[in-house]
Design a protein around this motif. Structure first.
Motif, PDB file in Angstrom:
ATOM      1  N   ASP A 105       0.971  -1.173   0.101  1.00  0.00           N
ATOM      2  CA  ASP A 105      -0.005   0.103   0.126  1.00  0.00           C
ATOM      3  C   ASP A 105       0.698   1.292   0.127  1.00  0.00           C
ATOM      4  N   ASP A 353      -5.208  -1.384  -6.718  1.00  0.00           N
ATOM      5  CA  ASP A 353      -6.561  -1.228  -6.026  1.00  0.00           C
ATOM      6  C   ASP A 353      -6.190   0.007  -5.361  1.00  0.00           C
ATOM      7  N   ASP A 354      -7.571   0.589  -5.137  1.00  0.00           N
ATOM      8  CA  ASP A 354      -7.590   1.875  -4.483  1.00  0.00           C
ATOM      9  C   ASP A 354      -8.990   2.313  -3.733  1.00  0.00           C
ATOM     10  N   GLU A 355      -8.782   3.005  -2.631  1.00  0.00           N
ATOM     11  CA  GLU A 355      -9.810   3.470  -1.786  1.00  0.00           C
ATOM     12  C   GLU A 355      -9.755   4.967  -1.710  1.00  0.00           C
ATOM     13  N   HIS A 357     -11.181   8.753  -0.188  1.00  0.00           N
ATOM     14  CA  HIS A 357     -11.696   9.644   0.784  1.00  0.00           C
ATOM     15  C   HIS A 357     -13.103  10.011   0.042  1.00  0.00           C
ATOM     16  N   HIS A 358     -14.163  10.308   0.866  1.00  0.00           N
ATOM     17  CA  HIS A 358     -15.149  11.060   0.281  1.00  0.00           C
ATOM     18  C   HIS A 358     -14.717  12.230  -0.815  1.00  0.00           C
ATOM     19  N   ALA A 365      -6.312   9.336  -1.956  1.00  0.00           N
ATOM     20  CA  ALA A 365      -6.652   8.013  -1.715  1.00  0.00           C
ATOM     21  C   ALA A 365      -6.396   7.804  -0.316  1.00  0.00           C
ATOM     22  N   LYS A 366      -6.952   6.968   0.409  1.00  0.00           N
ATOM     23  CA  LYS A 366      -6.997   6.484   1.527  1.00  0.00           C
ATOM     24  C   LYS A 366      -5.861   5.441   1.591  1.00  0.00           C
ATOM     25  N   SER A 367      -5.990   4.514   0.646  1.00  0.00           N
ATOM     26  CA  SER A 367      -5.090   3.540   0.389  1.00  0.00           C
ATOM     27  C   SER A 367      -4.989   3.172  -1.181  1.00  0.00           C
TER      28      SER A 367
END
Ligand code: HEM
Length: 373
Positions: A105, A353-355, A357-358, A365-367
């Protein structure tokens, strides 16, 4: 919105949304009419009020100038450039920790720890205390959509209090320590400035330090992640940068324009104003949208195209006017160094892969899972 409704009132946010480049620049560039101080809109409590005393990004007038002046010397391009070896070492150490991995990450390994470590180095915080910093920075920055409301909710603010209290105590002790034993760091220079000027107190300094910690952290984390992600999406730009490292500065600028870390800022009107033909009453809250201004076709040719050679590139991601980001040279340098080292170490960097923030809270990205070769 930019074309048909460039300045409009949003009932839910209870504020005026501003979308065009010219209007965003006008709001940020006229501090007499558009105040950074939201006044009584912010929830109040003794600890937060104490921190606010040094939080000059929310101030107007002479006090803003005085407090900004205290730290601005530490953030000039010249001083920041001199940090290159230190930042390179820190970045190298963080990448060493994942050297045997084929995927990791990127936020966790690099984008998150690097900025907070650099700020704590500047302040002279001992290396063993860095985890504390990281925890405070995390707790102090609201990320979800409700918290991103103009002034934050009282509940969200109350939840911060334990971290704030702990941090205040920590910095009081640090200031006492520097008074007893000066060191070559920003904390010592702030203590010396306090001795020289009778208007400055420990509480002011603690607020200034907190501002540096919070303003300089998650924003830079977002930029680092955005840089890697955007280059993943534009392999031709990445390939060019690998062979032409001199193009790194303008590429980092273009990442900032294309994906600003902070989607919007807030201001409050001092008097009744007319903006884009719209009359806005005195005291109303305004949200200038940086993310929209940066894509305004009236200002940028092909604004939706990511072009690492774009010139001129007067994006607004670091703000504009008297509150223009003090840490801009530092954030850009960190990103250049990080990208350079990533290119040196890996032939390929793929985001798998990515996640995020609102999107209204934070443009980053958070991750970000990367597979590396
Ligand atoms: C102000 C963005 C990194 C310290 C600002 C403002 C923006 C911004 C938009 C203006 C706020 C306003 O007008 O209301 C960013 C972004 C960064 C970043 C996108 C990273 C990519 C940093 C760093 C530091 C820092 C690394 C310091 C360690 C500050 C300070 C202010 C500020 C002290 C307040 C300046 C003033 O009010 O006079 N930043 N920032 N920032 N930033 Fe940054």
């Amino acid at each position: 919105h930019r074309a048909d409704n460039p300045v409009h009132y949003d009932e839910r946010q209870r504020s005026w949304q501003v979308f065009r480049y010219v209007d965003v620049a006008e709001v940020l560039g006229d501090p007499a009419r558009y105040l950074a101080d939201l006044g009584d809109l912010r929830p109040s409590n003794p600890e937060l009020d104490l921190m606010q005393r040094g939080n000059f990004v929310n101030m107007d007038g002479p006090r803003h100038r005085m407090l900004r002046g205290l730290v601005s010397q530490a953030f000039t391009s010249k001083v920041v450039t001199a940090l290159t070896p230190k930042i390179t070492t820190l970045t190298g150490e963080l990448l060493d920790a994942v050297a045997d991995r084929e995927s990791f990450d990127l936020v966790d390994a690099l984008a998150y720890p690097l900025p907070v470590t650099v700020v704590s180095e500047l302040l002279g915080v001992p290396a063993e205390d860095r985890p504390l910093f990281r925890r405070w920075a995390e707790q102090l920055f609201p990320f979800n959509e409700e918290d991103s409301n103009v002034a934050g909710t009282q509940d969200a603010m109350d939840a911060l209090i334990p971290a704030v209290r702990e941090m205040i105590e920590y910095f009081r002790a640090q200031l006492d320590r520097r008074r007893a034993r000066p060191a070559d760091d920003l904390t010592t220079r702030l203590v010396e400035a306090e001795t020289a000027a009778d208007k400055l107190t420990d509480d002011d300094i603690i607020g200034v330090i907190t501002l540096l910690l919070t303003a300089g952290h998650v924003t830079t984390t977002a930029l680092l992640g955005n840089a890697v992600l955007t280059l993943h999406e534009h392999p031709e730009a990445a390939a060019r940068l690998r062979t032409d490292r001199d193009a790194l500065p303008s590429a980092v600028d273009e990442v900032l324009r294309y994906r600003p870390s902070l989607p919007w800022l807030t201001r409050r009107t001092a008097t009744e104003v007319t903006l884009a033909g719209q009359v806005i009453p005195a005291g109303d809250v305004i949200m200038p949208w940086l993310v929209s201004a940066n894509r305004d076709e009236a200002k940028f040719r092909d604004p939706d195209v990511f072009d690492i050679g774009r010139r001129p590139n007067q994006y607004l991601s670091f703000g504009h006017g008297i509150h223009y980001c003090l840490g801009a040279p530092l954030a850009k340098l960190e990103t250049r160094i990080a990208l350079g080292l990533l290119f040196d170490r890996y032939r390929e960097i793929a985001v798998v892969d990515d996640e995020f923030h609102h999107p209204f809270a934070m443009g980053g990205a958070k991750s970000l899972s990367v597979a590396v070769v």
